[in-house]
Design a protein around this motif. Structure first.
Motif, PDB file in Angstrom:
ATOM      1  N   THR A  32      -1.715   4.757  -3.535  1.00  0.00           N
ATOM      2  CA  THR A  32      -2.914   3.931  -3.421  1.00  0.00           C
ATOM      3  C   THR A  32      -3.772   4.380  -2.250  1.00  0.00           C
ATOM      4  O   THR A  32      -4.997   4.361  -2.329  1.00  0.00           O
ATOM      5  CB  THR A  32      -2.567   2.431  -3.273  1.00  0.00           C
ATOM      6  OG1 THR A  32      -1.748   2.243  -2.130  1.00  0.00           O
ATOM      7  CG2 THR A  32      -1.882   1.891  -4.493  1.00  0.00           C
ATOM      8  N   ARG A  33      -3.141   4.830  -1.190  1.00  0.00           N
ATOM      9  CA  ARG A  33      -3.910   5.303  -0.036  1.00  0.00           C
ATOM     10  C   ARG A  33      -4.569   6.658  -0.314  1.00  0.00           C
ATOM     11  O   ARG A  33      -5.665   6.921   0.163  1.00  0.00           O
ATOM     12  CB  ARG A  33      -3.042   5.346   1.206  1.00  0.00           C
ATOM     13  CG  ARG A  33      -2.696   3.917   1.623  1.00  0.00           C
ATOM     14  CD  ARG A  33      -2.222   3.819   3.008  1.00  0.00           C
ATOM     15  NE  ARG A  33      -1.971   2.411   3.322  1.00  0.00           N
ATOM     16  CZ  ARG A  33      -1.946   1.936   4.538  1.00  0.00           C
ATOM     17  NH1 ARG A  33      -2.152   2.729   5.555  1.00  0.00           N
ATOM     18  NH2 ARG A  33      -1.703   0.671   4.750  1.00  0.00           N
ATOM     19  N   ALA A  59       0.850  -1.183   0.000  1.00  0.00           N
ATOM     20  CA  ALA A  59       0.000   0.000   0.000  1.00  0.00           C
ATOM     21  C   ALA A  59       0.888   1.236   0.000  1.00  0.00           C
ATOM     22  O   ALA A  59       1.506   1.567   1.000  1.00  0.00           O
ATOM     23  CB  ALA A  59      -0.924  -0.001   1.206  1.00  0.00           C
TER      24      ALA A  59
END
Length: 92
Positions: free
Chosen positions: A20-21, A16
């Motif tokens: 993506t976060r 992650a």
């Protein structure tokens, strides 16, 4: 078996990225709207989501405040306890 599962979970956790976060944190917001909320261009936001650039500390604080996420979560220092900080339609 437990060790294999733990390694897989840890590997997924490490995968992650901040990009993506960021995408997860903005939820249903468009890139343009998320960028506007924090005072940057959509192009800059796009670079952050694609992990081609990283926001500085002041911008990181503003992103966290506007999207209601912690810096620890955004930076990948803690696992995502909930998939998205933005409520999903139909949930209460």
């Amino acid at each position: 078996m437990y060790t294999q599962v733990a390694h897989i979970v840890f590997y997924v956790f490490l995968m992650a990225t901040i990009g993506t976060r960021l995408k997860e944190a903005r939820g249903a917001l468009t890139m343009a709207k998320a960028a506007e909320l924090v005072g940057i261009s959509q192009q800059a936001w796009n670079l952050y989501e694609k992990d081609k650039s990283s926001p500085g500390s002041k911008l990181l604080i503003k992103i966290c405040a506007e999207l209601h996420v912690s810096a620890d979560w955004l930076l990948g220092l803690i696992p995502p306890s909930s998939p998205s900080p933005v409520p999903v339609a139909g949930e209460g």
